[in-house]
Enzyme design. Sequence first.
Site, mmCIF file in Angstrom:
data_model
loop_
_atom_site.group_PDB
_atom_site.id
_atom_site.type_symbol
_atom_site.label_atom_id
_atom_site.label_comp_id
_atom_site.label_asym_id
_atom_site.label_seq_id
_atom_site.Cartn_x
_atom_site.Cartn_y
_atom_site.Cartn_z
ATOM 1 N N HIS A 1 34.912 37.243 143.922
ATOM 2 C CA HIS A 1 33.708 38.130 144.069
ATOM 3 C C HIS A 1 33.180 37.617 143.806
ATOM 4 O O HIS A 1 31.660 38.389 144.511
ATOM 5 C CB HIS A 1 34.479 38.868 142.789
ATOM 6 C CG HIS A 1 34.121 40.625 142.497
ATOM 7 N ND1 HIS A 1 33.627 41.775 144.274
ATOM 8 C CD2 HIS A 1 32.925 40.955 142.096
ATOM 9 C CE1 HIS A 1 33.183 42.547 144.267
ATOM 10 N NE2 HIS A 1 32.351 42.433 142.857
ATOM 11 N N LYS B 1 23.580 49.067 149.592
ATOM 12 C CA LYS B 1 24.595 49.871 148.820
ATOM 13 C C LYS B 1 24.922 49.660 147.384
ATOM 14 O O LYS B 1 23.634 49.011 147.050
ATOM 15 C CB LYS B 1 25.652 49.052 148.768
ATOM 16 C CG LYS B 1 27.458 50.298 148.429
ATOM 17 C CD LYS B 1 28.281 48.861 148.049
ATOM 18 C CE LYS B 1 28.342 47.839 147.180
ATOM 19 N NZ LYS B 1 29.934 47.653 147.076
ATOM 20 N N ASP C 1 34.193 41.944 154.022
ATOM 21 C CA ASP C 1 34.429 41.729 152.138
ATOM 22 C C ASP C 1 35.293 40.997 152.199
ATOM 23 O O ASP C 1 36.035 40.822 152.388
ATOM 24 C CB ASP C 1 34.321 43.401 151.992
ATOM 25 C CG ASP C 1 33.939 44.203 150.744
ATOM 26 O OD1 ASP C 1 33.142 43.154 150.419
ATOM 27 O OD2 ASP C 1 33.735 44.907 150.645
#
Length: 317
Positions: free
Chosen positions: A130, A192, A218
């Site tokens: 991530h 974001k 993503d």
Amino acid sequence: MRDIAVFSGSAHPELAEEVCAHLGVPLSPTRVSRFANDCLEVQLRANCRERDVFLVQPLVKPVQEHLVELLLMCDAARGASAGRITVVMPHYSYARSDKKDAPRISLGGRLVADLLVAAGAGRVLAMTLHSPQVHGFFPVPVDHLHALRELSAHFRRYDLSRTTVVSPDLGNAKEAAAFARMLGAQVAAGAKQRFADDRVSISTVIGDVTGRDVIVLDDEIAKGSTVLELLDRLREQGPRTIRLACTHGLFADGALDKLGEQSDVLEIVCTNTVPVPADRHPEKLRVLSIAPALAEAVRRIHNGESVSALFDPPASD
């Protein structure tokens, strides 16, 4: 290939079988049972003594069950005198818990890394963590692969002369920029702000997407809330086409249905790092295999060859 043993947990045995097929070795059997008090027990049903043992287990739902199973696999291999234990973890779900951005919260990414090493893991093979800093949570060597080559090979079939790769946020912009360079495309990113796990706000898209063919990239798509919010902002600027791409297609809580129902989304592309419900929207969903990349990494780890030479992403400017 000699002196190697590959075992799979119950999370994604199909991927482990495919990796073994590319390696030319059998997938060694694993027995997972449960005591009357609900505790798990794992038995590795092949010789491990002084062998190079690879344990394949992505952390997918139910994450806690699969994590404990993986810990027990590590312990079983260590107790069986394995020469080296490598955890092949295509998806590390706890990597999202990578920073203390609120008071008194746990740092799950580091804790689970410590648990794996305490259980006997001597090396970790992961894919598209991530965030890059999660690599440093492990006190043992980590080979961090990515799926950009598999994804770019898929998209090169199209006319990319008017393509923009869009990252949903600035945090993923570096990977999006590397992907755009591989395709010879432009890059853009969403501004974001996250308020909760499934509630985000994207105020605008920074970059040129008007009249262009957009590929949204993503690292993972879980509930799809970020992508759906991004689609609204993209539509305000009038792209010509929209395609979605990610490494980990988790598609939780009906996300694949929601995304597949978007009439202007032409394609949803992911890899098989996790089991993907391919029976949903088969006309739009494309699942690419990362088994050849994992198998080559396993082979190179076993032979003491460089892994980064094959799988490092292109250097950023």
